[in-house]
Design a protein around this motif. Structure first.
Motif, short mmCIF file in Angstrom:
data_model
loop_
_atom_site.label_atom_id
_atom_site.label_comp_id
_atom_site.label_asym_id
_atom_site.label_seq_id
_atom_site.Cartn_x
_atom_site.Cartn_y
_atom_site.Cartn_z
N ASP A 45 0.81 -1.16 -0.06
CA ASP A 45 0.08 -0.01 -0.07
C ASP A 45 0.86 1.15 0.29
O ASP A 45 2.11 1.23 -0.01
CB ASP A 45 -0.76 -0.06 1.25
CG ASP A 45 -0.50 -0.01 2.61
OD1 ASP A 45 0.81 0.54 2.87
OD2 ASP A 45 -0.94 -0.58 3.46
N GLU A 46 0.23 2.38 0.07
CA GLU A 46 1.04 3.80 -0.22
C GLU A 46 1.94 3.83 0.88
O GLU A 46 3.09 4.46 0.92
CB GLU A 46 0.16 5.02 -0.44
CG GLU A 46 0.76 5.95 -1.02
CD GLU A 46 -0.20 7.02 -1.38
OE1 GLU A 46 0.21 8.06 -2.16
OE2 GLU A 46 -1.34 6.93 -1.50
N ASP A 47 1.64 3.45 2.33
CA ASP A 47 2.45 4.08 3.41
C ASP A 47 3.54 2.81 3.47
O ASP A 47 4.79 3.40 3.86
CB ASP A 47 1.43 3.74 4.67
CG ASP A 47 0.62 4.55 5.20
OD1 ASP A 47 0.48 5.87 4.37
OD2 ASP A 47 -0.46 4.34 5.87
N GLN A 48 3.27 1.66 3.04
CA GLN A 48 4.46 0.63 2.93
C GLN A 48 5.51 1.36 1.76
O GLN A 48 6.57 1.02 1.98
CB GLN A 48 3.92 -0.87 2.59
CG GLN A 48 3.28 -1.41 3.52
CD GLN A 48 2.62 -2.71 3.13
OE1 GLN A 48 1.84 -2.73 2.13
NE2 GLN A 48 2.63 -3.74 4.07
N LEU A 49 5.04 1.83 0.70
CA LEU A 49 5.83 2.33 -0.45
C LEU A 49 6.73 3.33 0.10
O LEU A 49 8.12 3.61 -0.02
CB LEU A 49 5.10 2.82 -1.48
CG LEU A 49 4.47 1.48 -2.41
CD1 LEU A 49 3.49 1.95 -3.30
CD2 LEU A 49 5.73 0.72 -3.10
N ASP A 50 6.00 4.30 0.82
CA ASP A 50 6.79 5.43 1.41
C ASP A 50 7.70 5.07 2.47
O ASP A 50 9.00 5.72 2.45
CB ASP A 50 5.84 6.39 2.16
CG ASP A 50 4.80 7.23 1.07
OD1 ASP A 50 5.22 7.10 0.05
OD2 ASP A 50 3.87 7.70 1.53
N GLN A 51 7.69 4.03 3.14
CA GLN A 51 8.33 3.61 4.35
C GLN A 51 9.74 2.93 3.29
O GLN A 51 10.93 3.03 3.75
CB GLN A 51 7.86 2.60 5.16
CG GLN A 51 8.55 2.11 6.30
CD GLN A 51 9.71 0.97 6.21
OE1 GLN A 51 9.23 0.03 5.40
NE2 GLN A 51 10.75 1.24 6.87
N LEU A 52 9.49 2.35 2.54
CA LEU A 52 10.47 1.70 1.87
C LEU A 52 11.41 2.49 0.89
O LEU A 52 12.73 2.64 0.86
CB LEU A 52 9.81 0.54 0.80
CG LEU A 52 9.40 -0.81 1.10
CD1 LEU A 52 8.49 -1.59 0.20
CD2 LEU A 52 10.58 -1.67 1.98
N GLU A 53 10.82 3.90 0.66
CA GLU A 53 11.50 4.94 -0.07
C GLU A 53 12.38 5.44 0.83
O GLU A 53 13.48 5.90 0.36
CB GLU A 53 10.36 5.97 -0.82
CG GLU A 53 10.88 6.94 -1.44
CD GLU A 53 11.57 6.83 -2.55
OE1 GLU A 53 12.55 7.41 -3.03
OE2 GLU A 53 11.23 5.76 -3.26
N SER A 54 11.94 5.51 2.14
CA SER A 54 12.98 6.21 3.23
C SER A 54 14.04 5.20 3.85
O SER A 54 14.75 5.41 4.43
CB SER A 54 12.18 6.64 4.31
OG SER A 54 11.35 5.78 4.90
N ASN A 55 13.92 3.90 3.26
CA ASN A 55 15.02 2.97 3.72
C ASN A 55 15.37 2.23 2.45
O ASN A 55 15.02 0.80 2.23
CB ASN A 55 13.99 2.20 4.90
CG ASN A 55 15.09 1.05 5.58
OD1 ASN A 55 16.44 0.69 4.75
ND2 ASN A 55 15.05 0.75 6.83
#
Length: 390
Positions: A45-55
């Protein structure tokens, strides 16, 4: 540096082989370009994508079964260079933002000047002023903005320093005459063509010592990047300005507000693209230039008026903002899925560009060192190229 040719060759081979992962425009895609990655990307989902983007490390691990070569491209870590002993702010540095002051101090901590100093693209000459104090060498700062030159001269005169400004265009041919053999030339975050000229002029003049922190690789004269080194020309990746922006797509100094504004900008750009396709009957993505971020504090209708003006389109008499913003939601998720893969190539591509500069200087008879001169929380553009010629 030790021989970097094998690393450069490896980067060149893998970047060329996987160009379909990073040499594309996410905003122009209507479907996921990699069927083999659909299962893993579409479950996020979008939150998971954002979290991966920052890591980035977690993103690499997620994609490893399909892109095992990526980990090897991230294996080289540039050594950490000297840091400032302290970040105390003298009175003359008041007004310089904290992160900028840390960058200046850390950059200066790596300079030992035996000759007069040339500061390239100096602004108010904060770095040059610090070097004039610490190195006890005369400094010439090149800056094209007359007001910044006047302010810099005033600050230098108050401290009675041998620090003078040359007000001129770094891209003009006569700027080459500022480079001398017995000289230390420095450039902190010189953009694109400006730092390419810095390297060419210095090599041609036989300037004894160089220190450069590159920035904004995409700000070049032509539409395609012409590699500096012989090795780079043999392994030319055909980089467009769009490709050269990839290493810059990393936010490490922003907080929640920066993330929120990026989410809003992404949504509005995609919503306008859906609108312009209906207005023009076109099927292609219509790129928009950078815009003042205060536009994001207004509403979508204001943004549409600005975008239509930039693209020569008539503003629709009736704008159903909610419809176009809703149309952007699914595409925003797709863009983030594509960017997750594409951004895994940010570091390898930047390293390729840095090594092209290192190899160019080596070919010109310099000893070269590449490392990081400041903490990543101060700036992601923290690479320092130093070169010495006997």
């Amino acid at each position: 540096m030790s021989d970097v040719a094998p690393l450069f060759n490896q980067l060149s081979t893998q970047l060329a082989r996987h160009s379909g992962d990073w040499q594309l425009m996410p905003f122009g895609c209507r479907t996921l370009p990699w069927p083999e990655l659909a299962a893993v990307l579409e479950r996020l989902d979008e939150d998971q994508l954002d979290q991966l983007e920052s890591n980035p490390q977690q993103a690499l691990e997620l994609l490893a079964p399909w892109r095992p070569e990526l980990s090897a491209l991230h294996a080289f870590t540039a050594p950490e260079l000297a840091r400032a002993a302290d970040y105390a702010t003298p009175r003359w540095s008041n007004g310089i933002p904290g992160r900028k002051w840390a960058q200046i101090k850390d950059f200066a901590a790596n300079i030992t000047a035996e000759h007069a100093i040339l500061e390239w693209c100096a602004g108010k000459g904060h770095l040059g002023r610090l070097l004039a104090i610490e190195q006890q060498q005369p400094v010439t700062s090149l800056e094209w903005d007359q007001d910044l030159c006047r302010q810099g001269e005033t600050l230098a005169n108050k401290l009675t320093l041998q620090h003078h400004f040359h007000c001129g265009d770094a891209l003009a041919p006569e700027a080459a005459a500022l480079f001398k053999p017995k000289q230390q030339a420095v450039a902190l975050h010189a953009c694109g063509e400006l730092h390419l000229r810095f390297l060419r002029h210095a090599a041609r003049a036989g300037t004894r010592a160089l220190a450069l922190s590159p920035c904004c690789y995409h700000l070049i004269e032509g539409n395609r990047y012409v590699p500096l080194s012989n090795a780079g020309r043999r392994h030319d990746l055909g980089l467009s300005r769009h490709d050269l922006r990839l290493p810059l797509q990393q936010q490490v100094t922003g907080g929640e507000r920066v993330r929120r504004l990026r989410h809003l900008e992404l949504t509005w750009r995609l919503a306008f693209d859906e609108l312009q396709r209906e207005l023009t009957g076109g099927r292609d993505y219509l790129p928009l230039p950078a815009f003042p971020k205060q536009l994001l504090s207004g509403d979508f209708a204001d943004f549409v008026s600005w975008a239509c003006d930039k693209k020569g389109l008539a503003v629709p008499a009736s704008l159903h903002s909610e419809h176009w913003l809703a149309a952007a939601d699914d595409r925003r998720l797709l863009v983030k899925q594509i960017e997750l893969v594409r951004h895994c190539y940010r570091y390898p591509l930047e390293l390729w560009l840095l090594l092209d500069r290192v190899l160019f200087l080596t070919e010109q008879g310099y000893r070269v060192r590449l490392g990081t001169f400041t903490d990543i929380h101060n700036t992601p553009r923290r690479y320092l190229i130093q070169a010495w010629r006997e």
